[in-house]
Design a protein around this motif. Structure first.
Motif, PDB file in Angstrom:
ATOM      1  N   ARG A 294      -9.225 -11.778  -5.630  1.00  0.00           N
ATOM      2  CA  ARG A 294      -8.694 -12.876  -6.235  1.00  0.00           C
ATOM      3  C   ARG A 294      -8.580 -14.207  -5.167  1.00  0.00           C
ATOM      4  NH1 ARG A 294     -10.156 -11.070 -10.209  1.00  0.00           N
ATOM      5  NH2 ARG A 294      -9.096 -10.612 -11.844  1.00  0.00           N
ATOM      6  N   LEU A 295      -8.433 -13.813  -3.693  1.00  0.00           N
ATOM      7  CA  LEU A 295      -8.346 -14.537  -2.645  1.00  0.00           C
ATOM      8  C   LEU A 295      -9.641 -15.040  -2.282  1.00  0.00           C
ATOM      9  CD1 LEU A 295      -6.848 -16.427  -0.798  1.00  0.00           C
ATOM     10  CD2 LEU A 295      -6.752 -14.233   0.854  1.00  0.00           C
ATOM     11  N   TYR A 296     -10.571 -14.153  -2.073  1.00  0.00           N
ATOM     12  CA  TYR A 296     -11.838 -14.227  -1.152  1.00  0.00           C
ATOM     13  C   TYR A 296     -12.899 -14.601  -2.541  1.00  0.00           C
ATOM     14  CZ  TYR A 296      -9.567 -12.408   2.996  1.00  0.00           C
ATOM     15  OH  TYR A 296      -8.814 -12.180   3.841  1.00  0.00           O
ATOM     16  N   GLY A 297     -13.439 -15.805  -2.573  1.00  0.00           N
ATOM     17  CA  GLY A 297     -14.312 -15.979  -3.309  1.00  0.00           C
ATOM     18  C   GLY A 297     -13.890 -16.425  -4.769  1.00  0.00           C
ATOM     19  N   ASP A 298     -12.626 -16.600  -4.870  1.00  0.00           N
ATOM     20  CA  ASP A 298     -11.916 -17.363  -5.970  1.00  0.00           C
ATOM     21  C   ASP A 298     -11.046 -18.420  -5.523  1.00  0.00           C
ATOM     22  OD1 ASP A 298     -10.859 -17.813  -8.353  1.00  0.00           O
ATOM     23  OD2 ASP A 298     -10.185 -15.706  -8.862  1.00  0.00           O
ATOM     24  N   LEU A 299      -9.740 -17.998  -4.925  1.00  0.00           N
ATOM     25  CA  LEU A 299      -9.030 -19.218  -4.321  1.00  0.00           C
ATOM     26  C   LEU A 299      -9.759 -19.928  -3.135  1.00  0.00           C
ATOM     27  CD1 LEU A 299      -5.258 -17.980  -4.628  1.00  0.00           C
ATOM     28  CD2 LEU A 299      -6.694 -19.098  -6.222  1.00  0.00           C
ATOM     29  N   VAL A 300     -10.177 -19.055  -2.273  1.00  0.00           N
ATOM     30  CA  VAL A 300     -11.253 -19.729  -1.521  1.00  0.00           C
ATOM     31  C   VAL A 300     -12.674 -19.480  -1.827  1.00  0.00           C
ATOM     32  CG1 VAL A 300     -11.913 -19.343   1.115  1.00  0.00           C
ATOM     33  CG2 VAL A 300      -9.794 -18.869   0.431  1.00  0.00           C
ATOM     34  N   ALA A 301     -13.368 -20.790  -2.020  1.00  0.00           N
ATOM     35  CA  ALA A 301     -14.635 -20.602  -2.157  1.00  0.00           C
ATOM     36  C   ALA A 301     -15.492 -19.856  -1.512  1.00  0.00           C
ATOM     37  CB  ALA A 301     -15.295 -22.252  -2.357  1.00  0.00           C
ATOM     38  N   GLU A 302     -16.542 -19.364  -2.348  1.00  0.00           N
ATOM     39  CA  GLU A 302     -17.387 -18.314  -1.391  1.00  0.00           C
ATOM     40  C   GLU A 302     -18.236 -19.004  -0.151  1.00  0.00           C
ATOM     41  OE1 GLU A 302     -18.090 -15.510  -3.547  1.00  0.00           O
ATOM     42  OE2 GLU A 302     -19.199 -14.619  -1.990  1.00  0.00           O
ATOM     43  N   GLU A 303     -18.550 -20.223  -0.276  1.00  0.00           N
ATOM     44  CA  GLU A 303     -19.202 -20.895   1.020  1.00  0.00           C
ATOM     45  C   GLU A 303     -18.203 -20.949   2.030  1.00  0.00           C
ATOM     46  OE1 GLU A 303     -19.011 -22.095  -2.260  1.00  0.00           O
ATOM     47  OE2 GLU A 303     -18.400 -24.232  -2.154  1.00  0.00           O
ATOM     48  N   ASP A 304     -16.995 -21.093   1.791  1.00  0.00           N
ATOM     49  CA  ASP A 304     -16.101 -21.244   2.906  1.00  0.00           C
ATOM     50  C   ASP A 304     -15.711 -19.890   3.676  1.00  0.00           C
ATOM     51  OD1 ASP A 304     -15.619 -23.866   2.915  1.00  0.00           O
ATOM     52  OD2 ASP A 304     -14.290 -23.738   1.181  1.00  0.00           O
ATOM     53  N   LEU A 305     -16.113 -18.918   2.916  1.00  0.00           N
ATOM     54  CA  LEU A 305     -15.700 -17.426   3.774  1.00  0.00           C
ATOM     55  C   LEU A 305     -16.675 -16.955   4.899  1.00  0.00           C
ATOM     56  CD1 LEU A 305     -15.321 -15.350   0.566  1.00  0.00           C
ATOM     57  CD2 LEU A 305     -13.486 -16.416   1.844  1.00  0.00           C
ATOM     58  N   PRO A 306     -16.260 -16.419   5.860  1.00  0.00           N
ATOM     59  CA  PRO A 306     -16.826 -15.993   6.972  1.00  0.00           C
ATOM     60  C   PRO A 306     -17.874 -14.761   6.337  1.00  0.00           C
ATOM     61  CG  PRO A 306     -14.670 -15.859   7.692  1.00  0.00           C
ATOM     62  CD  PRO A 306     -14.588 -16.122   6.139  1.00  0.00           C
ATOM     63  N   ALA A 307     -19.061 -14.628   7.052  1.00  0.00           N
ATOM     64  CA  ALA A 307     -20.253 -13.852   6.520  1.00  0.00           C
ATOM     65  C   ALA A 307     -19.526 -12.551   6.170  1.00  0.00           C
ATOM     66  CB  ALA A 307     -21.181 -13.774   7.254  1.00  0.00           C
ATOM     67  N   ARG A 308     -18.666 -11.914   7.390  1.00  0.00           N
ATOM     68  CA  ARG A 308     -18.237 -10.621   7.444  1.00  0.00           C
ATOM     69  C   ARG A 308     -17.048 -10.581   6.296  1.00  0.00           C
ATOM     70  NH1 ARG A 308     -13.135  -8.981   9.040  1.00  0.00           N
ATOM     71  NH2 ARG A 308     -12.478 -11.074   9.673  1.00  0.00           N
ATOM     72  N   VAL A 309     -16.562 -11.319   5.962  1.00  0.00           N
ATOM     73  CA  VAL A 309     -15.579 -11.219   4.842  1.00  0.00           C
ATOM     74  C   VAL A 309     -16.552 -11.245   3.350  1.00  0.00           C
ATOM     75  CG1 VAL A 309     -13.740 -12.198   3.462  1.00  0.00           C
ATOM     76  CG2 VAL A 309     -13.814 -12.363   6.008  1.00  0.00           C
ATOM     77  N   ARG A 310     -17.450 -11.957   3.333  1.00  0.00           N
ATOM     78  CA  ARG A 310     -18.140 -12.102   2.177  1.00  0.00           C
ATOM     79  C   ARG A 310     -18.865 -10.759   1.853  1.00  0.00           C
ATOM     80  NH1 ARG A 310     -20.459 -17.377   2.849  1.00  0.00           N
ATOM     81  NH2 ARG A 310     -22.129 -16.448   4.266  1.00  0.00           N
ATOM     82  N   ARG A 311     -19.628 -10.189   2.898  1.00  0.00           N
ATOM     83  CA  ARG A 311     -20.166  -8.742   2.968  1.00  0.00           C
ATOM     84  C   ARG A 311     -19.171  -7.614   2.827  1.00  0.00           C
ATOM     85  NH1 ARG A 311     -22.632  -9.593   7.811  1.00  0.00           N
ATOM     86  NH2 ARG A 311     -20.904  -8.489   8.858  1.00  0.00           N
TER      87      ARG A 311
END
Ligand code: FAD
Length: 533
Positions: A294-311
């Motif tokens: 819920r934090l990553y990609g929801d509260l923090v927009a997908e495009e603001d996430l470091p690639a490592r976290v997205r992956r």
């Protein structure tokens, strides 16, 4: 906050679960100004209680027993007793009844535990005391190491230094042995295996997998040393003590305020946005007591996430769902063969093998026909919970996040609508009725919380997952919640993960909250130093 005064807080903590409140307290102790924003009307996250099953009974909505809080240096250090917290203990810590009328009982007095186990199988008493002695040599350091940010240098060295005294490689082997095998490898009777396996079942690591043994020994030995204490008056009293302490230091807590977004500018968290349309600027840091998906990609927009976290998050694994049943009973549980001393926690399963089977089924997407029940006799542990002689009882069990099939006769598909919830609650209740004939006739009120009802009361419990993500080895330590350093840093400046999704995971011990607060303070110091130079 976007306060009437326009004041900007040093830190905004999102979520007033135990980890959020511990983080807030630590930052306040360091002199920061702190605002906590909580979506629910009450503080506490999964540490709450209310008279909402029956007006004369206080039921814990989620968690109940707090050996981890009692053993945690993080929570101990807060001195919550000065803020109204009072611990209570049941006469016995934990009991496991079997169909033939015997009980395996865990007492805080190890000699007493050993005596009972020895009566059932001569020799097991001495083997139990031997396990306790090994734990004495290493336990505190192991708990310290688990609760420190990764790598746990000081406590880790402490563990290594004492490993020899605790039995060296022998103990290491025991802790690496799957929970399902410890009982039969190290003891002769079934009692120790029942106690250990039941405690291993508190995490979602399959009991035939490495990692489950460490959990089993840890929880059992904590039961042996600190007990399974409960807050007098209900679980929520623990959360309220944390909140009172924070407020006494000037912290501000806003309930019924859901955070809907975290603004990131130039790689740094700058503000949080709330459901009411407020934008709350942040002076130094945001600490998110929010489950990772819920934090990553929801509260923090997908495009603001470091690639490592997205992956990493694309492979993130939740722990299983949960169904919890609360009962208000007219009398105590009428155990067919009562234990000689009443335990607060009761584990219900015919054998250690049946616990292992149920945990394996849940991992494989099957709803168990004979679910393993964790049961709380809360009025036994704390008589203030209900009128004299009655019982505020609950039981919960795990169910798959994605159901493939039902091993029972009800054809449940995992929709967990009212009909499925009630039928599954009947299945759970029948497990107790078999050991306690007449149980059903004592029920004054019953409430069933399925995965959706749990999540509605605490958004971190996604699909009824209670631990912020699986505790299986591939998502622990440096792999929690995504492969990296196993620390609270998120890769976004000034944003820290403070929930059970961070190392060391679920349970009420406050370590993720404390680790996040320490990381925020350390980074802030460095930034300030760099600015001066
Ligand atoms: C049924 C059940 C039984 C359990 N039993 C035990 C037990 O007996 N002993 C034990 O030690 N542990 C137990 N646990 C586990 C333990 O309760 C959790 O691991 C612990 O509460 C995690 O703390 P937390 O602060 O990380 O998250 P939580 O306690 O889940 O708190 C998170 C808080 O953040 C809030 N929040 C989330 N998103 C937002 C948002 N966007 N805006 C504002 N607020 C937000 C939520 O409303 C919630 O209040 C149990 C859990 C459950 C569900």
């Amino acid at each position: 906050m976007s306060d009437p005064s326009g004041w900007t807080y040093d830190a905004v903590v999102v979520g007033a679960g135990p980890n959020g409140l511990v983080a807030a307290n630590h930052l306040l102790d360091a002199g920061w100004s702190v605002l906590v924003l909580e979506a629910q009307p009450d503080v506490g996250g999964a540490v709450r209680s209310a008279p909402d099953v029956h007006p004369d009974f206080v039921h814990d909505t989620f968690s109940s027993f707090y050996p981890l809080a009692q053993a945690s240096p993080v929570i101990g250090h807060l001195g919550l007793e000065e803020h109204g917290l009072r611990w209570r203990h049941a006469p016995a810590v934990l009991g496991h009844p079997t169909a033939d009328g015997e009980w395996a009982l865990l007492h805080r007095d190890r000699e007493r535990t050993a005596l009972g186990l020895d009566r059932q199988h001569p020799g097991d008493g001495a083997a139990w005391l031997d396990l306790c002695e090994r734990w004495d040599a290493i336990g505190d350091h192991l708990v310290g190491a688990l609760m420190s940010p990764f790598p746990p240098v000081r406590s880790g060295l402490g563990v290594l230094a004492r490993l020899r005294k605790a039995g060296g490689l022998d103990l290491a082997r025991l802790l690496l042995t799957p929970a399902a095998d410890i009982g039969r490898t190290y003891f002769g009777g079934r009692g120790p295996g029942l106690l250990l396996c039941g405690n291993g079942g508190h995490a979602d690591i399959p009991l035939d997998a490495t990692g489950s043994g460490l959990m089993a020994v840890l929880m059992t030995m904590l039961g042996q040393t600190v007990g399974f204490p409960v807050p007098e008056g209900g679980a929520g009293e623990l959360a309220r003590a944390l909140a009172r302490r924070a407020e006494s230091l000037g912290g501000v807590i806003r309930t019924s305020t859901r955070v809907t977004g975290i603004d990131v500018r130039d790689g740094r968290a700058t503000a949080v946005r709330t459901e009411d349309g407020d934008r709350v600027p942040v002076g130094r840091a945001v600490l998110a007591d929010v489950v990772a998906p819920r934090l990553y990609g929801d509260l923090v927009a997908e495009e603001d996430l470091p690639a490592r976290v997205r992956r990493g998050m694309s492979r993130f694994q939740l722990d299983p769902g949960t169904v919890k049943v609360d009962w208000a009973l007219d009398g105590r549980v009428p155990w067919g063969s009562p234990p000689e001393v009443a335990p607060g926690t009761v584990h219900v399963a015919d054998s250690a093998e049946q616990i292992a089977e149920a945990s394996g089924q849940v991992s494989a997407g099957t709803i168990p026909a004979t679910p393993f029940l964790l049961v709380g006799q809360m009025s036994v542990a704390d008589p203030t919970r209900s009128p004299g002689g009655t019982e505020a009882l609950w039981a919960y069990t795990h169910v798959p996040q994605r159901v493939v099939r039902d091993a029972g006769d009800d054809g449940l598909r995992g929709t967990w609508d009212e009909s499925e919830r009630e039928r599954f609650a009947d299945r759970m209740q029948a497990r107790i009725e078999r050991l306690a004939p007449g149980f059903g006739s004592r029920i004054r009120a019953r409430r069933v919380l399925g995965p959706r009802e749990l999540e509605a009361r605490d958004a971190n419990l996604v699909g009824g997952a209670i631990n912020g993500g699986t505790s299986a080895l591939h998502q622990q330590l440096v792999f929690r919640p995504v492969p990296g350093a196993g620390r609270a840093e998120t890769g976004i400046g000034g944003l820290y993960l403070a929930s059970a999704s961070a190392h060391p995971g679920g349970g009420v011990h406050g370590a993720p909250g404390m680790n996040a607060a320490r990381a925020a303070l350390a980074h802030d110091r460095t930034r300030r130093l760099l600015r001066r130079t």
